[in-house]
Design a protein around this motif. Sequence first.
Motif, short mmCIF file in Angstrom:
data_model
loop_
_atom_site.label_atom_id
_atom_site.label_comp_id
_atom_site.label_asym_id
_atom_site.label_seq_id
_atom_site.Cartn_x
_atom_site.Cartn_y
_atom_site.Cartn_z
N ILE A 56 -2.44 -0.84 -6.78
CA ILE A 56 -2.90 -1.10 -5.29
C ILE A 56 -4.68 -0.65 -5.28
O ILE A 56 -4.77 0.10 -5.63
N GLU A 59 -7.83 -0.96 0.03
CA GLU A 59 -7.58 -1.35 1.03
C GLU A 59 -6.33 -0.72 1.56
O GLU A 59 -6.33 -0.41 2.16
N LEU A 60 -5.48 -1.43 1.02
CA LEU A 60 -4.40 -0.59 1.20
C LEU A 60 -4.48 0.40 1.45
O LEU A 60 -3.89 1.42 1.43
N LYS A 63 -5.48 2.69 3.89
CA LYS A 63 -4.21 2.16 5.60
C LYS A 63 -3.58 3.56 4.99
O LYS A 63 -2.79 3.73 5.79
N ASP A 331 3.60 -4.71 0.83
CA ASP A 331 3.05 -3.54 1.74
C ASP A 331 3.05 -2.94 2.74
O ASP A 331 2.74 -2.04 3.31
N SER A 332 3.68 -4.00 3.95
CA SER A 332 3.94 -3.80 5.19
C SER A 332 5.26 -1.94 5.02
O SER A 332 4.98 -1.26 5.76
N LEU A 335 3.02 0.99 3.63
CA LEU A 335 2.87 1.47 4.33
C LEU A 335 3.39 2.51 5.78
O LEU A 335 2.57 4.26 5.74
#
Length: 508
Positions: A56, A59-60, A63, A331-332, A335
């Motif tokens: 991935i 940035e991801l 986070k 992605d959400s 996270l």
Amino acid sequence: MRNKKPALIAITLFTSVILAGFAIVGDPDIPRLWDLQKYKSGYMPLADRSVDIQQISEELYYKIPERVGYKTYPFYLPGREPKGYYAWLLGQQPEIVFNISNIKSEADWVKAGEMIYELPMVTQSFMDSAGDMKTLQQWGDLLRSIHAPVAKDGIIPFLQLVVTQKGKISLGLFACAECHNRVMPDSSVLKGGQGNFPFDHWWGKTIKNNIEQYNLNDSSARDYQIGIFRYLYSAAWVRNEDQAFMEKPEPSKAISIFMATVPGVMHRHGSSLGAPTAIPDLFNLQERKYLDHTGAALNRDISDMMRYEAQNQEMEHTNSYGGFKPDPRPDSIILQSYTRFSDAQAYALAKYLYSLKPLANPDKGPRELVARGRIIFEQEECSDCHTPPFYSDNRLTPAAGFTQDKAGKDTFDLCVNTDPKLALYSRRGTGYYKVPSLIGVWNRSALLHGGYVTTLEELFNPARLKNDFMPSGFNPNIDKPFAVKGHNFGLSLDAEDKKALMAFLRSL
Ligand code: HEC
Ligand code: HEC
């Protein structure tokens, strides 16, 4: 104008205090963990070269919430805890012990890394102030039924308790310690030894219990397993019978495969159902050029080790393998569902891992026998591959059936012909098996990459090559015989020479 000066001085002072503070607490040498370029150059390509591994984005990754370095407390085999232990724990405040500002020296880094080694990857609610003892009872039954080794004072050193909130105790799972701690015959704990928690027995029983508890019918049980298998073991681009089985599992057979392992060998994520991985010890890691039996990851410097840690504490599921994602969620959800190591945590852990040294065999055997064994080791040309002083030349041997491309760097032409499934048909599969170091082999009880045999006697017994052989380690045929093929070295020695060779190996 005049008034500005003191303010400027104050600001400068303040900044320099912060900077000075930073120079003490921060380590300017902490490498950035999630670095896609380094991942690319630090992981071996897959056996099927058309399938590219993609991590991935940076940035991801950054986070994703950081793992909190909570203090961990020992978990006792239920019934063996000191009197009043849980009442006392329920009264404890949560405490964060991994704190970078306390790290001042190399020794501090190692100590902090040891905490991360014990830090669970996930926690599950275990007990609250209401003091419901049901879970405790269930864990006790489960651990007893799988004969989990118990350390001194009744401690189960594979699991930890964590207080994340006063009055609430959680049980921690999947810390490094769960798989890399070894309870020794005298009940002491060897950290970084070949772990002997019967992981797959626990896993198989847990899946079975869930199917029973939720009363799943055959088709729901199958769907439940398909979900687990995709996440952990599927390699969608591979066409072989094990991968096909995972797409249409027979629930009770799948559980039997987990139960067919022995402590020291388990289905690690990225292995394939039916092709598990023996747990390596973690000693002299700095000497190892490749990590994993298939040499999947390079170990060029400490930052490679940090990336390895992150991959193996759940981030691997978020990779894309030529478009196949073990965890396909958006992605959400990633996270919300994952935690990650901070760069400092991973760095500390790597420092700790690099500090681990093997335990010498306290019972080395008669000196003359060992000396004779050393000569046989040379005569049999074992040292061509298991080259002293590390007893591995750090090279990779192609698995049976793998047509080697000449791009391979440290690769042999010589194939040792052990079972090729892990190397060819899994997410960890590079087409190769590495030459393992023999230092500390006296203290391993799952040998070869799949842990098929449990003793050196069995490894050097030519009967294991025959189709009517019942191995004492992992048996892919479950209750039918299985020939443990390959690594034919030393098999034709006479009994005396074999005895000497094994005495020598056990002295390393
Ligand atoms: C659920 C069990 C499990 C957990 C948890 C686990 N490991 Fe492992 N580890 C394994 C197995 C099995 C292998 C062998 C994998 C292979 O060969 O492909 C392995 C391999 C390794 C290796 C490679 C060693 C070598 O020479 O090949 C390192 C380093 C390592 N683990 C470190 C860690 C660290 C650090 C943690 C915690 C962050 C951790 N492991 C958590 C089971 C586990
Ligand atoms: C051509 C290289 C080569 C030679 C020669 C060789 N080995 Fe190995 N050895 C390997 C490889 C590769 C493995 C791992 C195979 C696997 O995991 O499938 C291995 C595994 C082992 C293991 C199991 C270690 C573990 O932790 O699982 C032992 C013990 C061993 N070798 C001892 C010997 C002895 C003794 C000799 C000489 C009689 C010898 N080897 C000759 C390459 C070699």
